[in-house]
Motif scaffolding. Structure first.
Motif, mmCIF file in Angstrom:
data_model
loop_
_atom_site.group_PDB
_atom_site.id
_atom_site.type_symbol
_atom_site.label_atom_id
_atom_site.label_comp_id
_atom_site.label_asym_id
_atom_site.label_seq_id
_atom_site.Cartn_x
_atom_site.Cartn_y
_atom_site.Cartn_z
ATOM 1 N N MET A 1 51.366 29.492 33.647
ATOM 2 C CA MET A 1 50.892 30.486 32.710
ATOM 3 C C MET A 1 52.029 31.035 31.854
ATOM 4 S SD MET A 1 48.799 33.975 33.361
ATOM 5 C CE MET A 1 49.911 35.271 32.902
ATOM 6 N N LEU A 316 48.149 46.101 34.816
ATOM 7 C CA LEU A 316 47.475 45.057 35.580
ATOM 8 C C LEU A 316 48.210 44.710 36.867
ATOM 9 C CD1 LEU A 316 46.465 42.653 32.694
ATOM 10 C CD2 LEU A 316 45.086 44.380 33.836
ATOM 11 N N GLY A 317 49.283 45.434 37.130
ATOM 12 C CA GLY A 317 49.933 45.248 38.415
ATOM 13 C C GLY A 317 51.088 44.278 38.429
ATOM 14 N N ILE A 322 58.389 40.447 37.123
ATOM 15 C CA ILE A 322 57.569 39.455 36.419
ATOM 16 C C ILE A 322 57.801 39.549 34.927
ATOM 17 C CG2 ILE A 322 55.202 38.780 35.895
ATOM 18 C CD1 ILE A 322 54.486 39.631 38.737
ATOM 19 N N ARG B 82 47.780 46.723 41.738
ATOM 20 C CA ARG B 82 47.252 45.392 42.018
ATOM 21 C C ARG B 82 45.941 45.445 42.779
ATOM 22 N NH1 ARG B 82 52.496 41.745 43.650
ATOM 23 N NH2 ARG B 82 53.385 41.728 41.562
ATOM 24 N N GLU B 102 42.078 33.509 30.526
ATOM 25 C CA GLU B 102 43.427 33.836 31.019
ATOM 26 C C GLU B 102 43.625 35.344 31.151
ATOM 27 O OE1 GLU B 102 45.359 29.872 28.970
ATOM 28 O OE2 GLU B 102 45.379 31.810 27.937
ATOM 29 N N GLU B 105 42.082 36.407 34.252
ATOM 30 C CA GLU B 105 42.781 35.818 35.383
ATOM 31 C C GLU B 105 44.088 36.554 35.722
ATOM 32 O OE1 GLU B 105 44.488 32.078 34.422
ATOM 33 O OE2 GLU B 105 44.165 31.218 36.398
ATOM 34 N N THR B 106 44.704 37.182 34.683
ATOM 35 C CA THR B 106 46.061 37.721 34.839
ATOM 36 C C THR B 106 46.276 38.576 36.101
ATOM 37 O OG1 THR B 106 46.255 37.696 32.458
ATOM 38 C CG2 THR B 106 47.905 38.966 33.637
ATOM 39 N N PRO B 107 45.417 39.579 36.380
ATOM 40 C CA PRO B 107 45.687 40.416 37.564
ATOM 41 C C PRO B 107 45.731 39.595 38.843
ATOM 42 C CG PRO B 107 43.949 41.380 36.230
ATOM 43 C CD PRO B 107 44.220 40.031 35.666
ATOM 44 N N VAL B 109 46.767 36.544 39.087
ATOM 45 C CA VAL B 109 48.060 35.857 39.119
ATOM 46 C C VAL B 109 49.104 36.784 39.714
ATOM 47 C CG1 VAL B 109 49.887 34.843 37.725
ATOM 48 C CG2 VAL B 109 47.500 34.408 37.141
ATOM 49 N N TYR B 110 49.069 38.040 39.260
ATOM 50 C CA TYR B 110 50.060 38.993 39.761
ATOM 51 C C TYR B 110 49.866 39.279 41.245
ATOM 52 C CZ TYR B 110 51.331 39.770 34.922
ATOM 53 O OH TYR B 110 51.757 39.597 33.644
ATOM 54 N N ARG B 154 38.394 42.113 33.406
ATOM 55 C CA ARG B 154 39.772 42.024 33.864
ATOM 56 C C ARG B 154 40.085 43.163 34.825
ATOM 57 N NH1 ARG B 154 44.444 42.673 29.491
ATOM 58 N NH2 ARG B 154 43.683 44.804 29.624
#
Lengths: 796, 228
Positions: A1, A316-317, A322, B82, B102, B105-107, B109-110, B154
């Motif tokens: 990503m 978003l955490g 990151i 999170r 995407e 999806e981002t959260p 991924v984190y 999201r």
């Protein structure tokens, strides 16, 4: 990503990102080549395995050769004694040059550029790869010759050269024709050697004496100072004099220092010098700074785009980690892209350099290339990351009051100002160096049309036929004039004779009672357009009879002889005493005074010089001028005459203009390199500025729209947008001018004759920088200013 | 679930202290849908940011699930973001460079969710929100309502216990706004605790409780009657 995001972001602002990549790529390629070139320059002669123990032996003598320091010694016959006297010396090798000549094989003549008669110890001192023959025995017997592979190819083709005979024509080294036997073939000397002999031979008979380049191989850990210090004592002993009568001083120079630190007379080949090394190092540093700061500046400018992204990710955490990883990925991506572009630039450039300068810089230097690329990449990634970190550090690590700033652009004025400071200094340097080289060339002895060719150091038997050559040539209507001289144009007139002048009190010390001499043909003054302050040129019918000698002096010589008015010295009796040689010069009169002319480089002061004519003596260099514009036919005529009169000798000649360009090649190279680096630097800076102005214009779209709606004109908007850029360039100009002045003043100190540092040079440099900056910025400003305000305000 | 005790938020300028929030006490239980209302500058968004751990209170205590949230470190905050708290904003704040799929999806991924699982979760949500066909589009290609839909997707994909919405319908026309509010209400009914900041009385009617904030003080706090 991560990668997908980076690529999309890259595509979203292709122009700005392209600027970043291109700036880095140009910087990297420039630095890469400078690094490779510097390495090449700095490692001259280091390939000899005993390089740290090989030293070149030279001497100076205050009462000989005007205390000039020659790269070779005139009394090389003393070296065996020297080696026997000093325990520090392991062995020695002398290289007696066979000057400007030809060799013969099977009645065919082949020209040689560089060849030496040497001691049999050559291969024990120097590292050279023998393709055929044994290092220890190949030069054992007298008259043994070793030739290079390329010379063997030239003479023998694919046939085996071993055992074949190569002859030196009479008068070239020995009085009569001498045969040598080829005993070995060696590889051509590497490009980074300070000499490249095509053939080496042991003396056919007798020992080496008179002029020879002398190299001593010292024992490990021996102290060369002992030899320098003990030399006077040694010389006293072998010459039966007292030590305090000895005026000769000895010098030992490491072989690895010769290329960059030796500026002696009569070097084997033209050497490099440290000034170029410094100029290039500074250029590399500036290039590095500019390309890095450009990247940093653009990233800083664009970091506004990222604040939003960072804030969202935080919500978003994502961890600071990151976010950092993302920017690192972006930086790595940009740097990788620029490495690829730099590679695409470098490969063809390297090919061009290899073709024109005979050095393949990439060859065997992969470690250095990789090192440069790694260091550059590391710095690049840091430079890219640093402003983002500084700009966004609050957003990454600390909660801020306003989470979402939009497109707030930060411009680092310092970077732009320093880039333009460099640009102005570089432009000023280019102007000054170009002006000085132009001045040097126009003050050389090159005629305006460069219609003068020179046959340099012709063979003794050719010299004898000069009159015939001249006569034959002048039959052709294409030929203007023919003359001859002792030193070639650009050469050094180092010989000095004692003199006597009517009514002149000679200096008390005998060693000072000397004056530079310059034998030349009658037409010398006319072919070079020398201006007569008083008197006249040689009379052509004049014969070398005691009492009727004719002497022309230059202005400096007139002052040396204590005259200020040229007409006063005309007609005074004058006599020269040639030291050491049995040749007598007739007593005569001073018949003319000419303006000083710059035979050699204008770095050196013009020395007092007496010109005179002697038949068939010391006229080593022929010069021929032809009708301007008839170059091709004239050269064909000259060649036909040469072939007819001197069939044995190669028709090798050079235009005088080219010979002087060779004298000033260091400066010309500096000018060319600096021009290239200035263009690259300005290009990178301008691209950066273009990016910044784009960002500024984008940021102020709304403001511009509102101003226009309220009646601002395009010109007012333009002025508003450009004002700060102009201010920065002016600040850069103020900083750059004294820097450039100091640097250029220092550079000009190398010259005895120089152009002045006028104010307009700096004004021009500043104006150019300002012009380029304004042009760059205005492209964006104009777009922004002429945009329809409705468009800009619609979405707000 | 959330307990604010005597929360102050102020900025010090040279000679005076400007209070944004002053002595705010608030308790939110699990399953509530609280609407924070009040005039501009009352401190609504600041309060929401403090609850969402995007901002820190200058004084006072804040307990999240009985944990003293006013004392936790940055690193732990990330864990809360999170797994416990989801956000939606008036300006949507989707990532422009990522497409719908995407963005959602981002959260995950984190949070380190594995690829396959991510795919399943995102597909599920896309289906639920009826935006499967839009999954390859970028935010700029969507209408405001659709963007907010994606933003909500999201925000909730990580299954947060608490959803914070800062004027979620502020940039939308009424029809789309209604659609978003209905969705929020549905989420609340499924068990999600929601706190929203809104100017609109109508939107507040979708919640269970209204807190009125004036000049940094809680002026009124009452349950919603006639919930929509």
């Amino acid at each position: 990503m991560l990668l997908r995001f980076v690529i999309r972001n890259f595509k979203k602002r292709p122009f700005l990102n392209f600027i970043k990549v291109l700036g880095l790529a140009l910087g990297l390629s420039g630095i890469l080549f400078i690094a490779l070139f510097l390495k090449n320059e700095l490692t001259y002669d280091a390939f000899h395995s005993k390089a740290d123990r090989i030293l070149r032996f030279t001497t100076t003598n205050s009462s000989m050769f005007g205390n000039n320091h020659f790269a070779r010694i005139y009394n090389s016959e003393q070296i065996p004694d020297l080696a026997a006297t000093f325990p520090e010396i392991e062995t020695y090798v002398r290289l007696a040059p066979m000057r400007g000549g030809v060799v013969m094989h099977n009645e065919q003549y082949y020209s040689i550029n560089e060849a030496f008669v040497c001691d049999s110890t050559f291969f024990r001192v120097f590292d050279a790869t023998l393709l055929v023959g044994d290092k220890n025995s190949v030069l054992e017997s007298p008259g043994s010759m070793v030739i290079t592979k390329s010379f063997a190819q030239k003479v023998f083709g694919n046939a085996d050269p071993i055992g074949k005979t190569i002859s030196l024509p009479a008068g070239q080294f020995y009085g009569e024709q001498t045969d040598f036997t080829v005993k070995g073939v060696m590889k051509d000397f590497p490009q980074n050697s300070h000499f490249h002999p095509e053939l080496l031979t042991t003396p056919a008979r007798g020992e080496i004496s008179w002029w020879a380049f002398t190299y001593l191989l010292l024992k490990p850990n021996a102290n060369p100072k002992n030899i320098e210090a003990g030399y006077a004592e040694f010389l006293a002993k072998i010459s039966d004099r007292k030590e305090d009568e000895i005026e000769t001083k000895a010098y030992l120079q490491k072989i690895t220092a010769i290329h960059l630190h030796s500026d002696k007379l009569r070097e084997i080949e033209a050497n490099g010098n440290m000034t170029n090394i410094y100029v290039l190092s500074v250029a590399a540093l500036i290039l590095l700074l500019i390309s890095m700061s450009n990247y940093a500046s653009l990233n800083l400018g664009m970091s506004g785009f990222n604040t939003n992204f960072i804030a969202i990710n935080r919500v978003l955490g994502s961890t600071p980690h990151i976010n950092l990883r993302y920017f690192a990925a972006e930086s790595v991506f940009i740097v990788l892209a620029s490495i690829i572009i730099a590679f695409l630039i470098s490969v063809p450039v390297n090919a061009v350099i290899a073709k024109y300068f005979g050095m393949n810089l990439f060859h065997t230097n992969s470690v250095l290339v990789i090192l440069v690329v790694i260091v550059f990449s590391f710095l690049g990634i840091l430079a890219g990351l640093q402003p983002v970190l500084r700009q966004s550090i609050g957003k990454i690590y600390r909660p801020s009051r306003n989470l979402f700033h939009r497109n707030k652009i930060t411009i680092n004025r310092g970077i732009i100002i320093s880039q333009y400071t460099f640009a102005i200094v570089l432009i000023a340097a280019v102007i000054v160096i170009s002006r000085q080289t132009h001045y040097a060339l126009s003050n050389s002895m090159t005629p305006k049309d460069d219609n003068l060719i020179c046959f340099e150091s012709v063979h003794a038997s050719v010299q004898q036929k000069f009159e015939l050559f001249k006569e034959e040539l002048l039959k052709h209507p294409t030929i203007e004039s023919v003359s001859a001289m002792m030193e070639p144009p650009g050469g050094e007139a180092n010989d000095q004779f004692g003199y006597e002048l009517e009514g002149h009190e000679p200096p008390t010390e005998e060693s000072q009672n000397r004056i530079g001499v310059f034998p030349c043909d009658y037409s010398f003054a006319s072919i070079f357009n020398l201006e007569f302050l008083a008197g006249k040129n040689f009379t052509e019918s004049n014969a070398d009879v005691e009492g009727s000698g004719e002497y022309i002096i230059n202005e400096t010589a007139m002052h040396l002889l204590n005259y200020d008015d040229a007409s006063q010295i005309i007609g005074k009796n004058f006599k020269l005493f040639s030291p050491g040689t049995p040749i007598q010069l007739p007593e005569g009169k001073i018949i003319g005074v000419v303006n000083d002319f710059h035979l050699s480089s204008i770095k050196k002061r013009v020395e007092p010089l007496v010109m005179f004519k002697r038949d068939k003596l010391w006229l080593l260099n022929f010069v021929v001028s032809y009708q301007p514009g008839m170059r091709e036919t004239a050269l064909a005529d000259i060649q036909s005459v040469w072939k007819e009169l001197f069939p044995a000798y190669p028709f090798s000649h050079e235009h005088v203009g080219a010979m002087y360009r060779n004298v000033y090649r260091t400066e010309l190279l500096q000018a060319r390199l600096l021009t290239i680096f200035t263009i690259i630097s300005i290009f990178i800076s301008s691209m950066g500025l273009l990016g910044i102005s784009l960002l500024v214009a984008q940021q102020r779209v709304k403001e511009i729209g509102i101003r226009k709606v309220n009646g601002a004109q395009v010109s007012e908007i333009l002025a508003m947008l450009n004002r700060s850029f102009v201010k920065w360039v002016i600040i850069a100009f103020v900083i750059a001018t004294p820097l450039a002045w100091l640097a250029m003043d220092k550079w000009l100190e190398n010259f005895a004759y120089k152009t002045g540092l006028s104010w307009w040079i700096f004004a021009l440099a500043g104006a150019l920088a300002l012009g380029i900056a304004l042009l760059t910025v205005s492209v964006q400003s104009w777009k922004a200013a002429t945009r329809n305000p409705v468009e800009a305000l619609r979405y707000e | 679930m959330i307990q604010l005790k005597n929360i102050d938020k102020y900025y010090d300028s040279r000679f005076q202290r400007t209070f944004i929030l002053k002595g705010v006490n608030l308790e939110v239980k699990q399953g509530e849908f609280v609407s924070i209302m009040g005039p501009s500058g009352a401190g609504k968004s600041t309060l929401l940011n403090i609850i969402g751990l995007l901002d820190e209170a200058s004084a006072g205590e804040y307990y999240f699930w009985d944990e003293p949230a006013h004392r936790i470190k940055e690193k732990q905050k990330v864990q809360y973001h999170r797994s416990h708290i989801g956000f939606i904003f008036q300006a949507f704040h989707l990532i422009d460079e990522l497409n719908v799929y995407e963005n959602i999806e981002t959260p995950l991924v984190y949070r380190g969710v594995k690829g396959k699982e991510r795919k399943a979760l995102v597909a599920d949500l896309l289906d639920r929100f009826n935006i499967v066909a839009k999954k390859d589009l970028f935010p700029s290609q969507l209408s405001g309502g659709q963007q907010q839909l994606v933003a909500i997707a999201r925000a909730i994909i990580g299954n947060p216990k608490l959803l914070l919405a800062d004027e979620p319908t502020g940039n939308l026309h009424s029809e789309q706004g209604e659609m978003i509010m209905k969705l929020l209400k549905k989420l609340n009914e499924e068990g999600m605790t929601i706190i929203q900041v809104t100017h609109s009385k109508e939107n507040a009617q979708y919640g269970t409780r209204i807190v009125k904030l004036v000049d940094g003080l809680v002026q009124e706090d009452f349950p919603v009657e006639n919930r929509k």
